[in-house]
Structures are given as structure tokens and as C-alpha cells.
Design an enzyme around this catalytic site. Sequence first.
Site, mmCIF file in Angstrom:
data_model
loop_
_atom_site.group_PDB
_atom_site.id
_atom_site.type_symbol
_atom_site.label_atom_id
_atom_site.label_comp_id
_atom_site.label_asym_id
_atom_site.label_seq_id
_atom_site.Cartn_x
_atom_site.Cartn_y
_atom_site.Cartn_z
ATOM 1 N N GLU A 139 14.532 9.468 27.446
ATOM 2 C CA GLU A 139 15.293 8.291 27.034
ATOM 3 C C GLU A 139 14.348 7.073 26.910
ATOM 4 O O GLU A 139 14.416 6.316 25.955
ATOM 5 C CB GLU A 139 16.392 8.018 28.053
ATOM 6 C CG GLU A 139 17.475 7.124 27.514
ATOM 7 C CD GLU A 139 18.584 6.932 28.532
ATOM 8 O OE1 GLU A 139 18.566 7.616 29.565
ATOM 9 O OE2 GLU A 139 19.444 6.078 28.265
ATOM 10 N N ARG A 174 13.341 21.290 40.616
ATOM 11 C CA ARG A 174 14.593 21.943 41.019
ATOM 12 C C ARG A 174 14.699 23.353 40.456
ATOM 13 O O ARG A 174 15.475 24.161 40.951
ATOM 14 C CB ARG A 174 15.790 21.079 40.634
ATOM 15 C CG ARG A 174 15.912 19.820 41.501
ATOM 16 C CD ARG A 174 17.138 19.016 41.119
ATOM 17 N NE ARG A 174 17.003 18.458 39.782
ATOM 18 C CZ ARG A 174 16.538 17.242 39.517
ATOM 19 N NH1 ARG A 174 16.199 16.435 40.500
ATOM 20 N NH2 ARG A 174 16.429 16.811 38.287
HETATM 21 P P1 AMP Z 1 16.907 17.291 30.100
HETATM 22 O O1 AMP Z 1 17.584 16.042 29.654
HETATM 23 O O2 AMP Z 1 17.710 18.531 29.736
HETATM 24 O O3 AMP Z 1 15.488 17.372 29.636
HETATM 25 O O4 AMP Z 1 16.908 17.232 31.697
HETATM 26 C C1 AMP Z 1 15.813 16.810 32.416
HETATM 27 C C2 AMP Z 1 15.922 17.222 33.862
HETATM 28 O O5 AMP Z 1 16.765 16.306 34.537
HETATM 29 C C3 AMP Z 1 16.447 18.612 34.093
HETATM 30 O O6 AMP Z 1 15.472 19.303 34.839
HETATM 31 C C4 AMP Z 1 17.701 18.443 34.913
HETATM 32 O O7 AMP Z 1 17.562 19.182 36.100
HETATM 33 C C5 AMP Z 1 17.772 16.970 35.270
HETATM 34 N N1 AMP Z 1 19.035 16.313 34.940
HETATM 35 C C6 AMP Z 1 19.292 15.569 33.849
HETATM 36 N N2 AMP Z 1 20.540 15.060 33.867
HETATM 37 C C7 AMP Z 1 21.089 15.516 35.009
HETATM 38 C C8 AMP Z 1 22.398 15.343 35.613
HETATM 39 N N3 AMP Z 1 23.372 14.617 35.051
HETATM 40 N N4 AMP Z 1 22.612 15.970 36.787
HETATM 41 C C9 AMP Z 1 21.637 16.694 37.365
HETATM 42 N N5 AMP Z 1 20.414 16.882 36.850
HETATM 43 C C10 AMP Z 1 20.140 16.302 35.690
#
Ligand code: AMP
Length: 172
Positions: free
Chosen positions: A96, A59
Site C-alpha cells: 500500500e 506467520r
Molecule cells: P498480502 O496483502 O496478501 O500481500 O498480505 C501480506 C501479509 O499480511 C500476509 O502475510 C498476511 O499474513 C498479512 N495480512 C494482511 N492483511 C491481513 C489481515 N487483515 N489479517 C491478518 N493478516 C493480514
Amino acid sequence: MEYIKSKIRDVADFPSKGIIFRDLTTAFKDPRALHIIGWDLSQLYRDKGVTKVVGIESRGFIAGSILAFELGAGFVPARKPGKLPADVITESYDKEYGKDTIEMHSDAIGPDDVVVIHDDVLATGGTMAAAYRLVKSMNPKKIYINFIVELEGLNGRAALPADAEVTSLIKY
Ligand code: AMP
């Protein structure tokens, strides 16, 4: 900003129960929202001498490419393992459940580069922290970090390097 927010779709219980997924596809498909996203992101980095935008799969490729185009910079993908064809460098990070890995071409960034690393959403920050380590290992002049959306409740900024300059357009 309210306009972009009005075009982001909240999907409950995706990809698992209890998560509210901030779905940006509904903003990207709206011409006005896409234009505002591209313009507002680029305004954050005008006159900073940015030479490369790194987009995180997948994305982060969408607005990351627009940002690179607007700044007259190059675009570099940070990808899931096994996707990039040439010599790569690799970083793993905790999710996670279990671990995940991202890769970049080892010649993607050089010492003269000023880099913006971009992803659509900051959640826990694990993915961006790994991307930052990859970019840092290639010794660019400067690294900025950018998101369209920041989920403040998850405190993802705490996972990012203290000296990193982090921006986001929209906070939840
Ligand atoms: P992170 O936990 O910051 O490593 O997020 C991992 C990926 O998951 C990122 O690239 C975000 O785009 C996506 N992501 C995680 N949680 C969400 C959420 N609640 N809504 C949209 N995208 C999410």
C-alpha cells in the site's frame, strides 16, 4: 472449520485504521485448533507427491512447518531481506505504501521438487505472488499455493497466476 474460526481473534484497526486483522495466534495456541489446522491442511495435499513446503515469514512458518512434517516433505523459508546467510534470489512487490522484498536461498528448490507455498492469510496477494515468482524461477515440477484464511473481499486471487492451484481452509 467453525471451531478454528471461533478461535481466530478479530482485531479492529490493526495495523492501521479500518483494517480488521485476523489474528491466528489465538488459534495456534489452542491445542485442538492447531491440530485441526495441521490435519486439514495436510489432507489437501496427500498423494500429490509434495517434496517441499515454502513458508512465508513469519506467520507462514508455523503451519507451514506442520504441513511439511505431515507430508514428509522438507521446509523452506521465504524471508525478509538480509536474514538468509547464503546466496539468495530476491523479488520485490508493491505494498500500500512503497515496496517490500522477500528472499529465498538460490539452492532451496530444484527441478524435481513439487512445492506448496504457504502463508497464513491471503489479503491482497502481493506477497504470495512475489513468493510464487521466486519459486517459479527455480523451475520445480509443480507449484501449489495454500492459505489458512482467505479474505475474499480483497480479491487476492486476482493477483496470483491464473494457472496456480490455490486452496484455503477458511474464507471471510
Ligand atoms: P498480502 O496483502 O496478501 O500481500 O498480505 C501480506 C501479509 O499480511 C500476509 O502475510 C498476511 O499474513 C498479512 N495480512 C494482511 N492483511 C491481513 C489481515 N487483515 N489479517 C491478518 N493478516 C493480514
